[in-house]
Design a protein around this motif. Structure first.
Motif, short mmCIF file in Angstrom:
data_model
loop_
_atom_site.label_atom_id
_atom_site.label_comp_id
_atom_site.label_asym_id
_atom_site.label_seq_id
_atom_site.Cartn_x
_atom_site.Cartn_y
_atom_site.Cartn_z
N ILE A 66 8.41 9.78 -3.02
CA ILE A 66 7.47 9.98 -4.36
C ILE A 66 8.70 10.65 -5.23
CG2 ILE A 66 6.05 11.47 -5.62
CD1 ILE A 66 4.04 10.90 -3.00
N GLU A 67 9.23 11.64 -4.81
CA GLU A 67 10.31 12.32 -5.56
C GLU A 67 11.47 11.45 -5.83
OE1 GLU A 67 11.45 15.74 -3.28
OE2 GLU A 67 9.50 16.78 -3.64
N LYS A 68 11.89 10.53 -5.02
CA LYS A 68 12.94 9.57 -5.54
C LYS A 68 12.46 8.61 -6.35
CE LYS A 68 15.49 9.60 -0.90
NZ LYS A 68 15.94 8.73 0.06
N ASN A 69 11.40 8.32 -6.38
CA ASN A 69 10.84 7.59 -7.44
C ASN A 69 10.51 8.18 -8.74
OD1 ASN A 69 9.41 4.80 -8.40
ND2 ASN A 69 7.59 6.04 -8.59
N ALA A 77 0.83 -1.07 -0.05
CA ALA A 77 -0.03 0.01 0.10
C ALA A 77 0.80 1.09 -0.02
CB ALA A 77 -1.14 0.14 1.05
N TYR A 78 2.07 1.23 0.63
CA TYR A 78 2.77 2.46 0.78
C TYR A 78 3.46 2.60 -0.67
CZ TYR A 78 3.71 3.48 5.82
OH TYR A 78 3.39 4.04 6.81
N LEU A 79 3.79 1.48 -1.09
CA LEU A 79 4.49 1.49 -2.71
C LEU A 79 3.38 2.07 -3.92
CD1 LEU A 79 6.47 -1.50 -2.92
CD2 LEU A 79 7.33 0.70 -2.00
N ASN A 80 2.22 1.67 -3.46
CA ASN A 80 1.05 2.06 -4.49
C ASN A 80 0.69 3.47 -4.28
OD1 ASN A 80 0.22 -0.46 -5.45
ND2 ASN A 80 -1.25 -0.76 -3.66
N VAL A 81 1.01 4.09 -2.88
CA VAL A 81 0.68 5.47 -2.73
C VAL A 81 2.29 6.37 -3.47
CG1 VAL A 81 0.74 7.51 -1.25
CG2 VAL A 81 -0.51 5.56 -0.87
N LEU A 103 -7.00 12.72 -0.70
CA LEU A 103 -6.39 12.76 0.70
C LEU A 103 -5.11 13.16 0.88
CD1 LEU A 103 -7.79 12.08 3.42
CD2 LEU A 103 -6.97 9.44 2.96
N PHE A 104 -4.36 12.81 -0.04
CA PHE A 104 -2.92 13.12 -0.13
C PHE A 104 -2.68 14.54 -0.10
CE2 PHE A 104 1.42 13.75 -1.80
CZ PHE A 104 2.42 12.92 -0.65
N THR A 156 -7.38 4.89 -1.21
CA THR A 156 -7.61 3.70 -0.37
C THR A 156 -6.37 2.91 0.41
OG1 THR A 156 -9.54 2.94 -2.18
CG2 THR A 156 -8.65 1.18 -0.57
N SER A 157 -5.12 2.93 -0.32
CA SER A 157 -3.92 2.85 0.01
C SER A 157 -3.51 3.55 1.20
CB SER A 157 -3.07 2.63 -1.12
OG SER A 157 -3.27 1.49 -2.02
N LEU A 158 -3.78 4.75 1.00
CA LEU A 158 -3.23 5.90 1.89
C LEU A 158 -4.03 5.64 3.20
CD1 LEU A 158 -1.50 8.41 2.38
CD2 LEU A 158 -3.16 9.66 1.41
N LEU A 159 -5.36 5.40 3.21
CA LEU A 159 -5.99 5.27 4.43
C LEU A 159 -5.38 4.12 5.33
CD1 LEU A 159 -9.72 5.98 3.41
CD2 LEU A 159 -8.36 7.10 5.16
#
Length: 465
Positions: A202-205, A128-132, A172-173, A140-143
């Motif tokens: 996110i920036e690293k990705n 879920a972390y990776l999905n966000v 939500l983010f 949904t993953s963030l929650l």
């Protein structure tokens, strides 16, 4: 102390085994004799000696898993029942390679007393972390992750954040970065800290940082490592090992896919994370930890991972556990087999969370089984070796077999076309979905059933249909 407290106790020794073959019982009896804290007794059986115990050595866990499944497929021709087979291992995290090998060969399986690797809560959390990270709009993953591990953002605070999202019509983010949120000061601080951490990942990705590096960073910064280490229970240790094995899964993906991305990896495991376990299966291979094997029995048993540091576990070797209890566990696992017993170990393993490999010595328990009861595998019926696309990094001087490109390269790559049907030695029949690149860098995306795989054609042996 029971006998001291009750000196008139009459002891009845249950020494005859009705389940296992003679060779299996003699092996188990000799093994357990190395324990000093035990009631002296001699286990015996009137069953025939049966086959010798098969000992099989592999280079890697991938090879070990596929070697086991190769043998199961061979023996299945005689039994016609997958329920005759069980695969045991010391820790839950070891199931991943075996599960993947079973799925790639289309063999049904169930895990007794536990969950499939990608169904485990901590694995779902990290996914879920990776999905966000890949898609910040995935609310949904963030929650699921905003308070996992616990960081002081409770249900009441979450409802307030969701209200802002609905009223303002934003994700939500995006809400997490809003000013003047109606939250307590401490909670607001935690929300902002979480937001900045995710923003950085996110920036690293986006900068194409290696996916495994992002995942390692995430496990530490999100607090998983500290949370499980602080709890210091056996369950938490198992959950941390599962996360470390998940990192290994991503490292394996990077080894097999040049310029791998986090998005591609998540797509590759999406079927594994979404498929429901079939409750109506009546014939399947059983996987389980040795702890869960007590009281059970199977015609054919495989015990995987018999290396020092795996079994006995590294914590026992470091003096934090009971070696005699580990040996009793090995005794229990061995005596679950009725007719055939296969023992396997590897010569090297990936260090958790890194691209480095370390050599592994065979488990001391193997030396406690009389050699005359063991048949070391010398034929090809149980051997398996995957040739890597490129040599893995090594933390010591492990000799690596270099790929013979003349043997693995297709004869004429110019004739390959999208939609062509092929056969891969591990994944079976497939269809080519796309082709990119040129020369030795030409890649093919191939669908095998419901699974898509990417291959460098110069290093992949395919047969055409």
């Amino acid at each position: 102390d029971f006998e001291k407290d009750f000196p008139d106790t009459f002891i009845v020794k249950l020494e005859e085994n009705y389940r296992s073959s003679g060779n299996i019982i003699r092996a188990a009896s000799n093994l357990i004799s190395y324990n000093s804290v035990r009631t002296e007794k001699t286990i015996f059986t009137n069953n025939p000696d049966g086959d010798k115990i098969s000992l099989n050595v592999f280079e890697s866990e991938f090879d070990e898993a596929h070697g086991i499944i190769k043998k199961i497929k061979e023996l299945y021709k005689n039994t016609s029942s997958y329920s005759d087979f069980a695969v045991f291992y010391r820790t839950n995290s070891q199931s991943r390679y075996i599960e993947e090998a079973l799925r790639s060969h289309g063999i049904p399986y169930k895990i007794f007393g536990g969950f499939r690797f990608f169904d485990r809560a901590e694995i779902k959390d990290v996914i879920a972390y990776l999905n966000v990270i890949v898609n910040p709009l995935d609310s949904t993953s963030l929650l699921r992750i905003i308070n996992s591990p616990p960081r002081g953002i409770g249900d009441t605070s979450l409802e307030k954040l969701k209200d802002v999202s609905r009223i303002k019509g934003i994700s939500l983010f995006e809400v997490l970065n809003k000013e003047n949120l109606d939250l307590k000061k401490g909670t607001l601080s935690k929300v902002k800290e979480f937001y900045l951490m995710m923003l950085d990942l996110i920036e690293k990705n986006n900068k194409k940082i290696l996916p495994s590096s992002i995942l390692n960073d995430l496990i530490i910064r999100a607090g998983f490592k500290e949370y499980f280490q602080k709890d210091d229970s056996l369950e938490s240790l198992n959950r941390l090992e599962n996360l470390q094995e998940f990192v290994n899964s991503l490292l394996d993906y990077e080894d097999e896919n040049e310029n791998a991305t986090l998005d591609e990896y998540l797509n590759s495991i999406s079927l594994l994370t979404s498929e429901e376990e079939k409750s109506d299966l009546s014939d399947y291979v059983t996987l389980m930890t040795m702890h869960n094997s007590k009281g059970l029995e199977y015609e054919i048993v495989f015990i995987a991972g018999l290396e020092e540091g795996t079994f006995p576990h590294f914590m026992v070797i470091d003096g934090k556990g009971d070696l005699e209890e580990e040996r009793r566990l090995c005794y229990v696992a061995i005596t679950r087999a009725r007719k055939k017993l296969f023992l396997t170990h590897v010569t090297r393993k990936r260090k958790f969370g890194s691209g480095m490999y370390e050599t592994r010595e065979p488990s001391r328990f193997l030396n406690e089984i009389p050699k005359e009861l063991i048949q070391e595998n010398t034929d090809n019926s149980f051997s398996y070796r995957r040739t890597p696309l490129h040599p893995p990094l090594s933390s010591d001087s492990i000799p690596l077999v270099q790929m013979d490109k003349s043997k693995s390269t297709m004869n004429d790559k110019s004739d390959i076309y999208i939609g062509q049907k092929v056969i891969h030695k591990d994944y079976g029949k497939g269809d080519i979905l796309s082709l990119t690149g040129a020369g030795d860098n030409r890649k093919a995306k191939i669908r095998f059933g419901n699974i898509d795989k990417n291959f460098l054609l110069a290093y992949t042996k395919l047969d055409f249909l």
